[in-house]
Design an enzyme around this catalytic site. Structure first.
Site, PDB file in Angstrom:
ATOM      1  N   LYS A 238     -15.402   4.860 -14.562  1.00 12.30           N
ATOM      2  CA  LYS A 238     -15.983   5.027 -13.034  1.00 12.30           C
ATOM      3  C   LYS A 238     -14.660   5.344 -11.965  1.00 12.30           C
ATOM      4  O   LYS A 238     -14.223   5.775 -11.471  1.00 12.30           O
ATOM      5  CB  LYS A 238     -17.531   5.604 -13.090  1.00 12.30           C
TER       6      LYS A 238
ATOM      7  N   PHE B 294     -30.804   9.932 -11.945  1.00 13.02           N
ATOM      8  CA  PHE B 294     -31.502  10.215 -10.694  1.00 13.02           C
ATOM      9  C   PHE B 294     -32.979  10.410 -11.660  1.00 13.02           C
ATOM     10  O   PHE B 294     -33.221  11.449 -12.493  1.00 13.02           O
ATOM     11  CB  PHE B 294     -31.235  11.269  -9.960  1.00 13.02           C
TER      12      PHE B 294
ATOM     13  N   HIS C 292     -22.604   1.973 -16.863  1.00  7.33           N
ATOM     14  CA  HIS C 292     -22.758   3.040 -15.884  1.00  7.33           C
ATOM     15  C   HIS C 292     -21.816   2.739 -14.796  1.00  7.33           C
ATOM     16  O   HIS C 292     -20.772   4.157 -13.970  1.00  7.33           O
ATOM     17  CB  HIS C 292     -24.369   2.969 -15.467  1.00  7.33           C
TER      18      HIS C 292
END
Length: 415
Positions: free
Chosen positions: A335, A401, A303
């Site tokens: 990312k 989240f 992630h």
């Protein structure tokens, strides 16, 4: 259970407007971050993002049709078409009642919502709204449009689990095929949140990097000086197909999707569990679902958002699950190049895993300058340069989240 394979891919990202260009960007360590062009960001604390470059909706849609769609839906349709073309599925010969669309988006039509509310607030409060306001905004419309285009009449819905949305969609699609509810699925995710509301909202949370003097080095997962994530946008699609169905039509098979895991932190609405409890459980669940041992995994696309807390807890979880094998893994955060595509992240990172397996090359975590004493520096986080490696099994993590955690595992096809 039936086996599920990938027979088509498509991608529209900040570093490439199709799957091959995206891969070229990844392997060469290209950053997609640059000053925001969508709006005047001068008054925002963060003035940069990873935008999709040179996208003109009218290159893909009739002007009138394009105006009925939020960018997140436009992106979804563009990558679905690339993946469908890549799969070479013959729409005249398949059973459309057994073909579905399961998509992911964390937010949906944020631009549409922002513009409609702004228009209302700026007039005399007379309620004049676009009749396409609601259908443009709602997240599930992306799956609806894709199904209409290809007349796929099987299962059809959109998963919403924040930044885990696309991976949740892929897991659901895999399981629907495994259980015999459909033979083919268009799955993946799309997001288009580089708007005033998106940047301002994440700024208010102090979630975004504010390294305005150097956008291209701002996304720096696992670096000591990381200061938050870089917001990205785009989409990716995968054609998932039952193995015998794909084999019977002589399809090119990229990889087998062998398992998925889900878990919750049950801890905090935005912060990860400090000891990586949810991340540990989700990788454990994915390995069990895939029926493989930790030692069989070669590569983890993490992630890795470049946030101070998240990067630490994820590496702790990897060490708990993989033990000494953690030091044999290649680990990287793509990312660092694409920014964080929120609900679409799992889709573009699934494509990264598949292309890495196809090319026997691990894409790097760029922008590493300073080691973080809170991380185990014996882990191979594939800093700054791609590394050659045969990858038989790749695992991809995405967390959202609310404490949503998802992992999926791909394997090179074995007859």
């Amino acid at each position: 259970m039936r086996r599920v394979v990938v027979t088509g891919i498509g991608a529209l990202t900040p570093i490439g407007s199709n799957a091959n260009d995206y891969w070229n960007g990844l392997k060469n360590g290209v950053s997609g971050a640059a000053p925001i062009t969508r709006f005047d960001a001068e008054k925002f604390r963060t003035k940069f993002a990873c935008e999709v470059k040179n996208f003109n909706a009218e290159d893909h849609f009739d002007r009138k049709e394009a105006r009925k769609m939020d960018p997140f839906t436009q992106y979804a349709l563009v990558v679905a078409e690339e993946a469908m073309q890549d799969s070479k599925l013959d729409l005249e010969s398949i059973d459309n009642d057994r073909a579905g669309v399961i998509w992911g988006s964390g937010i949906g039509g944020l631009m549409t919502f922002q513009e409609e509310v702004k228009s209302y607030a700026n007039n005399d409060n007379t309620p004049r709204f676009n009749p396409f306001f609601i259908p443009k905004m709602i997240a599930d419309i992306s799956a609806g449009y894709i199904s209409i285009k290809y007349a796929f009449r099987g299962p059809n819905f959109v998963t919403v689990s924040a930044c885990a949305s696309a991976t949740n969609a892929l897991i659901d699609a895999m399981n629907y095929i495994r259980l015999g509810h459909m033979d083919i699925a268009i799955s993946g995710g799309s997001e288009a949140a580089v708007t005033e509301a998106g940047i301002g909202g994440f700024n208010a949370m102090k979630a975004l990097s504010e390294r305005n003097d150097s956008p291209e080095t701002a996304s720096r997962p696992f670096d000591k000086d990381r200061d938050g994530f870089v917001l990205g946008e785009g989409a990716a699609a995968l054609i998932l197909e039952e193995y015998e169905h794909a084999k019977a039509r002589g399809a090119k098979i990229y990889a087998e999707l062998i398992g998925g895991g889900m878990s919750a932190d049950a801890y905090h609405i935005t912060a990860p569990h400090p000891e990586g409890l949810g991340a540990t459980n989700v990788m454990k669940n994915a390995l069990a679902d895939a029926n493989i041992k930790p030692e069989e995994v070669d590569y983890i696309n993490v992630h890795g958002t470049s946030t101070p807390l998240g990067d630490v807890s994820e590496t702790l979880a990897i060490k708990k699950i993989f033990g000494d094998h953690a030091y044999n893994l290649n680990i990287s955060s793509t990312k660092s190049m694409t920014g964080h595509l929120l609900g679409a992240a799992g889709a573009i990172e699934a494509v990264a895993c598949i292309k890495a397996m196809e090319n026997s090359l691990v894409p790097p975590t760029i922008n590493h300058f300073t080691d973080d004493e809170n991380l185990d520096n014996k882990l191979n986080l594939t800093f700054n340069k791609a590394q050659e490696r045969e990858i038989k099994v790749a695992l991809s993590n995405t967390f959202g989240f609310g404490g949503h955690n998802t992992s999926i595992i791909f394997r090179k096809l074995e007859d």
